[in-house]
Design a protein around this motif. Structure first.
Motif, PDB file in Angstrom:
ATOM      1  N   VAL A 296      57.791 -49.932  69.492  1.00 25.77           N
ATOM      2  CA  VAL A 296      57.744 -48.663  68.753  1.00 25.77           C
ATOM      3  C   VAL A 296      58.481 -48.814  67.417  1.00 25.77           C
ATOM      4  O   VAL A 296      58.011 -48.351  66.370  1.00 25.77           O
TER       5      VAL A 296
ATOM      6  N   PHE B 149      61.479 -40.258  68.305  1.00 27.42           N
ATOM      7  CA  PHE B 149      61.918 -39.620  67.063  1.00 27.42           C
ATOM      8  C   PHE B 149      61.818 -40.578  65.884  1.00 27.42           C
ATOM      9  O   PHE B 149      61.493 -40.158  64.767  1.00 27.42           O
ATOM     10  N   LEU B 150      62.068 -41.878  66.114  1.00 27.58           N
ATOM     11  CA  LEU B 150      61.896 -42.846  65.021  1.00 27.58           C
ATOM     12  C   LEU B 150      60.449 -42.851  64.543  1.00 27.58           C
ATOM     13  O   LEU B 150      60.173 -42.849  63.343  1.00 27.58           O
ATOM     14  N   LEU B 151      59.518 -42.827  65.531  1.00 28.45           N
ATOM     15  CA  LEU B 151      58.102 -42.842  65.171  1.00 28.45           C
ATOM     16  C   LEU B 151      57.729 -41.568  64.424  1.00 28.45           C
ATOM     17  O   LEU B 151      57.005 -41.614  63.414  1.00 28.45           O
ATOM     18  N   ILE B 152      58.258 -40.418  64.884  1.00 27.46           N
ATOM     19  CA  ILE B 152      57.947 -39.145  64.224  1.00 27.46           C
ATOM     20  C   ILE B 152      58.472 -39.157  62.792  1.00 27.46           C
ATOM     21  O   ILE B 152      57.777 -38.734  61.862  1.00 27.46           O
ATOM     22  N   GLY B 153      59.690 -39.695  62.613  1.00 31.03           N
ATOM     23  CA  GLY B 153      60.233 -39.774  61.259  1.00 31.03           C
ATOM     24  C   GLY B 153      59.363 -40.630  60.359  1.00 31.03           C
ATOM     25  O   GLY B 153      59.080 -40.262  59.209  1.00 31.03           O
ATOM     26  N   ALA B 154      58.881 -41.768  60.893  1.00 30.82           N
ATOM     27  CA  ALA B 154      58.033 -42.652  60.090  1.00 30.82           C
ATOM     28  C   ALA B 154      56.720 -41.956  59.741  1.00 30.82           C
ATOM     29  O   ALA B 154      56.241 -42.042  58.606  1.00 30.82           O
ATOM     30  N   ILE B 155      56.149 -41.231  60.717  1.00 30.05           N
ATOM     31  CA  ILE B 155      54.914 -40.500  60.443  1.00 30.05           C
ATOM     32  C   ILE B 155      55.151 -39.456  59.365  1.00 30.05           C
ATOM     33  O   ILE B 155      54.326 -39.263  58.459  1.00 30.05           O
ATOM     34  N   GLY B 156      56.324 -38.792  59.424  1.00 25.64           N
ATOM     35  CA  GLY B 156      56.644 -37.802  58.408  1.00 25.64           C
ATOM     36  C   GLY B 156      56.749 -38.416  57.032  1.00 25.64           C
ATOM     37  O   GLY B 156      56.270 -37.841  56.050  1.00 25.64           O
ATOM     38  N   VAL B 157      57.342 -39.616  56.958  1.00 21.66           N
ATOM     39  CA  VAL B 157      57.429 -40.294  55.662  1.00 21.66           C
ATOM     40  C   VAL B 157      56.037 -40.552  55.109  1.00 21.66           C
ATOM     41  O   VAL B 157      55.795 -40.476  53.905  1.00 21.66           O
ATOM     42  N   LEU B 158      55.089 -40.825  56.004  1.00 21.17           N
ATOM     43  CA  LEU B 158      53.719 -41.075  55.535  1.00 21.17           C
ATOM     44  C   LEU B 158      52.994 -39.782  55.175  1.00 21.17           C
ATOM     45  O   LEU B 158      52.210 -39.746  54.227  1.00 21.17           O
ATOM     46  N   ARG B 159      53.273 -38.688  55.916  1.00 26.79           N
ATOM     47  CA  ARG B 159      52.440 -37.486  55.774  1.00 26.79           C
ATOM     48  C   ARG B 159      52.915 -36.519  54.712  1.00 26.79           C
ATOM     49  O   ARG B 159      52.091 -35.812  54.130  1.00 26.79           O
ATOM     50  N   PHE B 160      54.219 -36.414  54.498  1.00 28.71           N
ATOM     51  CA  PHE B 160      54.715 -35.344  53.627  1.00 28.71           C
ATOM     52  C   PHE B 160      54.253 -35.537  52.197  1.00 28.71           C
ATOM     53  O   PHE B 160      54.085 -36.656  51.727  1.00 28.71           O
TER      54      PHE B 160
ATOM     55  N   ALA C  20      57.023 -48.332  63.601  1.00 29.50           N
ATOM     56  CA  ALA C  20      57.650 -47.472  62.595  1.00 29.50           C
ATOM     57  C   ALA C  20      57.932 -48.262  61.322  1.00 29.50           C
ATOM     58  O   ALA C  20      57.746 -47.759  60.206  1.00 29.50           O
TER      59      ALA C  20
ATOM     60  N   MET D  24      63.361 -45.390  49.065  1.00 26.49           N
ATOM     61  CA  MET D  24      63.565 -44.605  50.274  1.00 26.49           C
ATOM     62  C   MET D  24      62.969 -45.313  51.492  1.00 26.49           C
ATOM     63  O   MET D  24      63.602 -45.385  52.551  1.00 26.49           O
TER      64      MET D  24
ATOM     65  N   MET E  65      64.897 -46.679  54.877  1.00 27.67           N
ATOM     66  CA  MET E  65      64.540 -46.351  56.254  1.00 27.67           C
ATOM     67  C   MET E  65      64.289 -47.618  57.067  1.00 27.67           C
ATOM     68  O   MET E  65      64.694 -47.707  58.228  1.00 27.67           O
TER      69      MET E  65
ATOM     70  N   LEU F  33      50.850 -29.001  58.673  1.00 28.20           N
ATOM     71  CA  LEU F  33      52.096 -29.195  57.928  1.00 28.20           C
ATOM     72  C   LEU F  33      52.688 -27.871  57.424  1.00 28.20           C
ATOM     73  O   LEU F  33      52.627 -27.565  56.229  1.00 28.20           O
TER      74      LEU F  33
ATOM     75  N   ILE G 207      56.457 -31.924  61.404  1.00 28.79           N
ATOM     76  CA  ILE G 207      55.796 -33.172  61.019  1.00 28.79           C
ATOM     77  C   ILE G 207      54.513 -33.368  61.831  1.00 28.79           C
ATOM     78  O   ILE G 207      53.473 -33.753  61.304  1.00 28.79           O
TER      79      ILE G 207
ATOM     80  N   ALA H 221      62.172 -36.301  56.309  1.00 28.54           N
ATOM     81  CA  ALA H 221      61.669 -37.148  57.396  1.00 28.54           C
ATOM     82  C   ALA H 221      62.586 -38.356  57.610  1.00 28.54           C
ATOM     83  O   ALA H 221      62.860 -38.750  58.741  1.00 28.54           O
TER      84      ALA H 221
ATOM     85  N   ARG I 249      54.283 -46.972  53.298  1.00 24.97           N
ATOM     86  CA  ARG I 249      54.816 -46.058  52.292  1.00 24.97           C
ATOM     87  C   ARG I 249      55.430 -46.843  51.135  1.00 24.97           C
ATOM     88  O   ARG I 249      55.295 -46.463  49.974  1.00 24.97           O
TER      89      ARG I 249
ATOM     90  N   ILE J  16      54.757 -48.574  59.396  1.00 23.99           N
ATOM     91  CA  ILE J  16      54.428 -47.346  58.662  1.00 23.99           C
ATOM     92  C   ILE J  16      55.305 -47.231  57.418  1.00 23.99           C
ATOM     93  O   ILE J  16      54.832 -46.861  56.334  1.00 23.99           O
TER      94      ILE J  16
ATOM     95  N   ARG K 293      59.816 -35.933  51.732  1.00 23.77           N
ATOM     96  CA  ARG K 293      59.889 -37.150  52.561  1.00 23.77           C
ATOM     97  C   ARG K 293      61.318 -37.479  52.944  1.00 23.77           C
ATOM     98  O   ARG K 293      61.574 -38.080  53.991  1.00 23.77           O
TER      99      ARG K 293
END
Lengths: 105, 161, 90
Positions: C8, A20-31, C12, C31, C35, B90, B85, A40, C19, C15, A37
């Motif tokens: 991992v 979930f940490l990785l998914i959140g980081a990916i979301g910060v990059l993608r949104f 993160a 932000m 994080m 999206l 996500i 995320a 950002r 990444i 963001r």
């Protein structure tokens, strides 16, 4: 046997939290824009941190270590929404326009 | 003389926290803990911060039940947001809504706004008396917030503070 | 296994740094730093378990509070200087 089950459970929690940490980081990059963001970051702060801390608590057992982890969890659940809200409000006052989509999609 | 009682309350709470976190119970450590407790109490008294608001409150069972319920909500919406996500297209539809906060006390409204922010998919952007401006990630999150389930539950636990 | 989790977390953080460098507005950068603060707390806690030294948890406990205060302080400075336009050109 009991110890092994507990160990396995804690590893499941730790790995799920890391995912979930990785998914959140990916979301910060993608949104696409700042306000989306923030959601995320919310994922990262609640689910990721919560699952990792629960996994560590299961490793710690009944001891002072678990009490400290519980305190970290408690503080995090109080400070994170406040920080996210402060960010959103500051951006709103700084005249940052949110991207809003209407009924379609 | 409620001020004296509040001060004593705070000092006891601080020293208990020290005992809990230190884990060493030698005379030197206890003396250092007492000293730092005194220092903090003196600082807080000088800054005139002691009043009803910073008292350590006891947590009632219904608040615990609310936290458990909130945890389940957080779990659900986390799965939803994580799926959005990772989805290649999206599938989000960000929008802004205003919701009414029906709580009477300030603490109740703070609890409500923080609960909304804590759930991924909705973020409180601004608070104005009893209306909240909320940024929602999807239309579904916005409509489920408008149903007012969280609002009702926070109203239920509010009066026991 | 702790190594997997900490790798991992490091990915993160990387990444989040992307950002923070890219982030079109100032608020995106704050932000991202917020994080990264959360991730650092978890990293310190996991490292404490990995090396078998529970004292690390005290550092994590303090870092939670410091990272929160630093976010609020930075936002306060940004909003009182209220000249955020030169960095916010989308």
């Amino acid at each position: 046997m009991m110890a092994l089950a507990l160990d396995l459970l804690s590893w499941i929690f730790l790995l799920a939290g890391a995912a979930f940490l990785l998914i959140g980081a990916i979301g910060v990059l993608r949104f696409p824009d700042f306000y989306t963001r923030l959601h995320a970051v919310s994922v990262c702060d609640t689910m990721g941190a919560g699952l990792v801390l629960i996994g560590l608590m299961l490793q710690g057992g009944l001891s002072l270590v678990t009490v400290k982890l519980l305190l970290i969890f408690y503080f995090m659940m109080f400070t994170c929404p406040t920080a996210v809200h402060a960010l959103a409000q500051a951006a709103l006052q700084g005249k940052l326009k949110p991207v809003v989509e209407d009924r379609e999609s | 003389m409620s001020k004296l009682r509040h001060t004593l309350n705070l000092a006891l709470f601080l020293f208990a926290t020290w005992l809990l976190l230190s884990g060493h119970y030698t005379p030197l450590m206890l003396a250092l803990g007492l000293l730092s407790t005194l220092l903090v109490v003196v600082l807080v008294t000088r800054a005139d911060l002691i009043d009803q608001e910073n008292q350590p409150i006891l947590i009632k069972p219904s608040v615990l039940f609310y936290w458990l319920w909130l945890g389940r909500e957080i779990y659900r919406s986390n799965i939803d947001v994580a799926w959005r996500i990772l989805h290649p297209a999206l599938p989000i539809s960000p929008n802004i809504i205003t919701v009414h906060a029906g709580q009477k006390t300030e603490l109740g409204r703070v609890t409500y706004a923080n609960s909304i922010t804590l759930i991924p998919g909705t973020v409180t952007m601004d608070v104005d008396e009893d209306t909240l401006i909320v940024h929602a990630l999807t239309q579904a999150a916005a409509t489920s917030l408008k149903n007012g389930d969280i609002n009702r539950r926070v109203c239920d636990i509010e009066d026991i503070f | 296994m702790y190594i997997t989790v900490s790798v991992v977390i490091l990915v993160a953080i990387a990444i989040g740094l992307v950002r923070a460098f890219r982030g079109p507005t100032l608020y995106d950068r704050v932000m991202a730093v917020n994080m990264i603060g959360t991730l650092t707390v978890l990293m310190v806690a996991v490292l404490g378990f990995m090396t078998g030294r529970p004292e690390f948890l005290d550092i994590a406990l303090v870092y939670v509070l410091i990272s929160f205060v630093s976010t609020i302080a930075v936002l306060r400075v940004v909003n009182t200087s209220n000249d955020t336009t030169e960095d916010s050109k989308q």
